[in-house]
Enzyme design. Structure first.
Site, PDB file in Angstrom:
ATOM      1  N   ALA A   1      46.998  38.861  -5.154  1.00  0.00           N
ATOM      2  CA  ALA A   1      45.784  38.800  -5.513  1.00  0.00           C
ATOM      3  C   ALA A   1      45.835  38.466  -7.266  1.00  0.00           C
ATOM      4  O   ALA A   1      46.621  38.877  -7.970  1.00  0.00           O
ATOM      5  CB  ALA A   1      44.678  40.011  -5.659  1.00  0.00           C
TER       6      ALA A   1
ATOM      7  N   ARG B   1       1.004  -1.134   0.134  1.00  0.00           N
ATOM      8  CA  ARG B   1      -0.110   0.086   0.077  1.00  0.00           C
ATOM      9  C   ARG B   1       0.732   1.354   0.015  1.00  0.00           C
ATOM     10  O   ARG B   1       0.374   2.191  -0.367  1.00  0.00           O
ATOM     11  CB  ARG B   1      -1.082  -0.074   1.231  1.00  0.00           C
ATOM     12  CG  ARG B   1      -2.034  -0.882   0.884  1.00  0.00           C
ATOM     13  CD  ARG B   1      -2.783  -1.221   2.351  1.00  0.00           C
ATOM     14  NE  ARG B   1      -1.990  -2.265   3.142  1.00  0.00           N
ATOM     15  CZ  ARG B   1      -2.307  -2.882   4.579  1.00  0.00           C
ATOM     16  NH1 ARG B   1      -3.267  -2.575   4.840  1.00  0.00           N
ATOM     17  NH2 ARG B   1      -1.360  -3.787   5.110  1.00  0.00           N
TER      18      ARG B   1
ATOM     19  N   ALA C   1      38.714  36.893  -1.123  1.00  0.00           N
ATOM     20  CA  ALA C   1      37.767  36.691  -1.811  1.00  0.00           C
ATOM     21  C   ALA C   1      38.051  35.829  -3.302  1.00  0.00           C
ATOM     22  O   ALA C   1      39.022  36.302  -3.968  1.00  0.00           O
ATOM     23  CB  ALA C   1      36.868  37.912  -2.280  1.00  0.00           C
TER      24      ALA C   1
HETATM   25  C1  UD1 Z   1      -1.431  -6.376  10.701  1.00  0.00           C
HETATM   26  C2  UD1 Z   1      -2.534  -7.386  11.582  1.00  0.00           C
HETATM   27  C3  UD1 Z   1      -3.780  -6.651  11.807  1.00  0.00           C
HETATM   28  C4  UD1 Z   1      -3.463  -5.396  12.746  1.00  0.00           C
HETATM   29  C5  UD1 Z   1      -2.380  -4.522  12.080  1.00  0.00           C
HETATM   30  C6  UD1 Z   1      -1.763  -3.412  13.060  1.00  0.00           C
HETATM   31  C7  UD1 Z   1      -2.128  -9.592  10.585  1.00  0.00           C
HETATM   32  C8  UD1 Z   1      -2.811 -10.872   9.950  1.00  0.00           C
HETATM   33  N1  UD1 Z   1      -2.771  -8.586  10.797  1.00  0.00           N
HETATM   34  O1  UD1 Z   1      -2.190  -6.091   9.734  1.00  0.00           O
HETATM   35  O2  UD1 Z   1      -4.704  -7.542  12.783  1.00  0.00           O
HETATM   36  O3  UD1 Z   1      -4.471  -4.681  13.117  1.00  0.00           O
HETATM   37  O4  UD1 Z   1      -1.352  -5.257  11.575  1.00  0.00           O
HETATM   38  O5  UD1 Z   1      -1.059  -2.659  12.429  1.00  0.00           O
HETATM   39  O6  UD1 Z   1      -1.049  -9.970  11.316  1.00  0.00           O
HETATM   40  N2  UD1 Z   1       5.173  -8.860   7.646  1.00  0.00           N
HETATM   41  C9  UD1 Z   1       6.513  -9.849   7.488  1.00  0.00           C
HETATM   42  N3  UD1 Z   1       6.030 -10.969   6.482  1.00  0.00           N
HETATM   43  C10 UD1 Z   1       4.994 -11.248   5.876  1.00  0.00           C
HETATM   44  C11 UD1 Z   1       3.814 -10.266   6.065  1.00  0.00           C
HETATM   45  C12 UD1 Z   1       4.154  -9.054   7.124  1.00  0.00           C
HETATM   46  O7  UD1 Z   1       7.470  -9.883   8.058  1.00  0.00           O
HETATM   47  O8  UD1 Z   1       4.742 -12.063   5.245  1.00  0.00           O
HETATM   48  C13 UD1 Z   1       5.702  -7.754   8.457  1.00  0.00           C
HETATM   49  C14 UD1 Z   1       5.461  -6.443   7.543  1.00  0.00           C
HETATM   50  O9  UD1 Z   1       6.644  -6.122   7.197  1.00  0.00           O
HETATM   51  C15 UD1 Z   1       5.187  -5.540   8.750  1.00  0.00           C
HETATM   52  C16 UD1 Z   1       4.080  -6.421   9.663  1.00  0.00           C
HETATM   53  O10 UD1 Z   1       4.654  -7.673   9.413  1.00  0.00           O
HETATM   54  O11 UD1 Z   1       5.941  -4.863   9.429  1.00  0.00           O
HETATM   55  C17 UD1 Z   1       2.678  -6.209   9.449  1.00  0.00           C
HETATM   56  O12 UD1 Z   1       2.288  -6.364   8.149  1.00  0.00           O
HETATM   57  P1  UD1 Z   1       1.151  -5.676   7.526  1.00  0.00           P
HETATM   58  O13 UD1 Z   1       1.030  -6.141   6.198  1.00  0.00           O
HETATM   59  O14 UD1 Z   1       1.263  -4.061   7.737  1.00  0.00           O
HETATM   60  O15 UD1 Z   1      -0.149  -6.003   8.420  1.00  0.00           O
HETATM   61  P2  UD1 Z   1      -1.431  -5.216   8.337  1.00  0.00           P
HETATM   62  O16 UD1 Z   1      -2.275  -5.357   7.180  1.00  0.00           O
HETATM   63  O17 UD1 Z   1      -1.281  -3.867   8.953  1.00  0.00           O
HETATM   64 MG    MG Z   2       0.521  -2.775   8.978  1.00  0.00          MG
END
Ligand code: UD1
Ligand code: MG
Length: 490
Positions: A427, A17, A384
């Site tokens: 200079a 996103r 300068a």
């Molecule tokens: C997640 C939570 C959601 C919560 C929200 C809070 C899950 C399924 N959902 O959603 O319930 O309300 O955070 O901010 O956990 N990441 C990995 N590996 C992956 C996928 C993600 O390391 O395969 C890491 C991402 O880099 C990120 C974090 O996990 O830092 C969260 O991932 P993100 O995609 O932002 O989850 P949300 O959709 O925000």
């Molecule tokens: Mg998130």
């Protein structure tokens, strides 16, 4: 015995996103990558050996961003969800019992105090896990909390999988959890990917725990801002603004005057001493430290630099990776491009560019100069327009100017070159040979004066014009009524 606490930070995702080619956790808020904020918070709870970061997308860059803190890393080669990311850390954390605090790398506003409260609450509760939740005006995008009135959690449903009734729930999952580590590792593999996104959701562990009869608790946080997860650039901008406002408050309360603070940018790691004045639109960035009683002029940009006490940075001056000792001055409109060092009381003025230049105590270059790869001792005056010709098209060469030397205006110093102690450079000189101490070096054409030449020329031209019909009004306006003064030498 104190309970062992490990912290796991999930930071392997791309962050679709964000619409970026760069991994989300590398985007900056408050002048620092998101991941660095989160690692900093984690390190207030546990030592580096007990903090593990799950990396995957742009793993090397993410590792680089926080490697200097000494934390550990686990690789999630394919990003198949937050539950899958925790599975990827199993090896790194194998055998570690105690508590596992899990955080997401996109949550930069979280405070360590909140994590400590989470651990405290969890420890007294007898629960298998405690989840930080909060109530949001607009819960869109977050996982929703299905809990009873006593704060016993039944399940977390992700937005994509939620029914319309569940979507109406405004209590959301912050993504910050405290787990009984042994139970988490025991049941983690029960998480499946049977959901609209086909991902392994860590949030499914809650329902799994409940099925096994474990209790799961919520810790509802009043201050929702702390758990803001950054998923798009609107949220990034919001986090940036909050972090910068907090930094400004910190700086103001610490005794720094900031004029029109809403226009000033100060990165989180910056330190500033008391009675320093920061003028409007200044930017103080990176690992910069500024002493007491300094002035940072309007529109100045100071990055990764160290300023002593009483240093003055004039308006619209750029200072990058440089050191200015007590009482040094730069600007207005100066550019300290890279790795410069101004000793105490040294000064550079408008339209002076420095690169890898050192100016000794009370040495000055006050107007229009380029000094590169230059080592200038104390009490030197650079006139300068002086230019060090440090580059021959292939390599860079040094210029050394000894103590008390006087370099006249518009000197061209062809490096490598040494100008001796107490010497003078005339200079307008082009200097290619070393100048001995106490000498005068001149490298310019000798001046020639031709008496009456200008008058004779005008008379000659006038006579020629008269022959073709006389001079026009515009011609006579363009030339002086009398002969110009003989030009003086610089
Ligand atoms: C997640 C939570 C959601 C919560 C929200 C809070 C899950 C399924 N959902 O959603 O319930 O309300 O955070 O901010 O956990 N990441 C990995 N590996 C992956 C996928 C993600 O390391 O395969 C890491 C991402 O880099 C990120 C974090 O996990 O830092 C969260 O991932 P993100 O995609 O932002 O989850 P949300 O959709 O925000
Ligand atoms: Mg998130």
């Amino acid at each position: 015995m104190e309970t062992l606490i490990n912290v796991l930070i999930l930071a392997a995702g791309l962050g679709t996103r964000m619409k970026s080619r760069r991994a989300k956790v590398l985007h900056r808020a408050g002048g620092m990558p998101l991941i660095e904020h989160v690692v900093g918070t984690a390190l207030e709870l546990a030592p580096p050996g007990q903090v593990t970061v799950v990396i995957g997308h742009q793993a090397e860059e993410v590792r680089q961003a926080v490697a200097r803190y000494g934390v550990r890393f686990a690789l999630q080669a394919e990003q198949r969800g937050t539950g899958h990311a925790v599975m990827a850390a199993r090896e790194a954390l194998r055998g570690a019992g105690g508590l596992l605090v899990v955080l997401y790398g996109d949550c930069p506003l979280l405070r360590a105090e909140t994590l400590r409260r989470l651990v405290e609450l969890h420890q007294g509760s007898g629960a298998a896990a405690t989840v930080i939740t909060t109530v949001l005006e607009d819960p869109t995008g977050y996982g929703r909390i299905l809990a009873d009135a006593e704060g016993n959690l039944e399940a977390i449903v992700e937005e994509k999988a939620a029914t319309p009734e569940q979507r109406a729930i405004r209590e959301i999952n912050s993504g910050i959890y405290c787990f009984e580590a042994t139970l988490l590792w025991k049941h983690l593999d029960e998480i499946g990917n049977d959901n609209p996104a086909g991902e392994y959701y860590l949030t499914d562990i809650i329902a799994i725990f409940r099925r096994h009869g474990y209790k799961v608790r919520t810790f509802r946080l009043e201050d929702s801002l702390q758990v803001l997860g950054i998923n798009n650039r609107i949220e990034l901008a919001a986090a940036d603004r909050i972090l910068r406002e907090a930094k400004l408050r910190e700086v103001l309360l610490a005794g720094v005057t900031v004029e029109r603070p809403e226009t000033v940018t100060i990165d989180r790691p910056v330190r500033i001493g008391i009675d320093t004045l920061v003028e409007p639109f200044a930017q103080i960035l990176g690992e910069t430290s500024i002493g007491e009683n300094c002035r940072i002029g309007a529109g100045a940009i100071v990055r990764d630099s160290r300023l002593g006490d009483g240093v003055e940075i004039g308006p619209y001056t750029i200072v990058n990776r440089s050191v200015l000792e007590d009482g040094a001055r730069a600007g207005p409109f100066a550019r300290l491009r890279l790795e410069n060092h101004l000793e105490a009381g040294a000064a550079v003025g408008n339209f002076v560019e420095l690169k890898k230049a050192r100016l000794g105590r009370r040495s000055k270059a006050l107007h229009l100069a380029y000094l590169g790869d230059a080592s200038i001792e104390e009490q030197v005056n650079i006139g300068a327009g002086t230019i060090t010709c440090n580059y021959d098209g292939v390599a860079k060469h040094p210029t050394t100017i000894r103590r008390g030397a006087f370099v006249g205006s518009n000197a061209t110093l062809v490096a490598p070159l040494e100008i001796g102690e107490g010497s003078y450079v005339g200079a307008g000189s082009v200097i290619t040979e070393p100048v001995p101490a106490e000498a005068l070096a001149l490298g310019r054409a000798r001046q020639v004066v031709k008496e009456g030449w200008a008058r004779r020329r005008r008379e000659r031209l006038g006579a020629a014009r008269a022959e073709v019909g006389g001079s026009t009004a515009a011609d006579s306006a363009a030339r002086p009524a009398s002969a110009p003064e003989t030009p003086r030498s610089g």
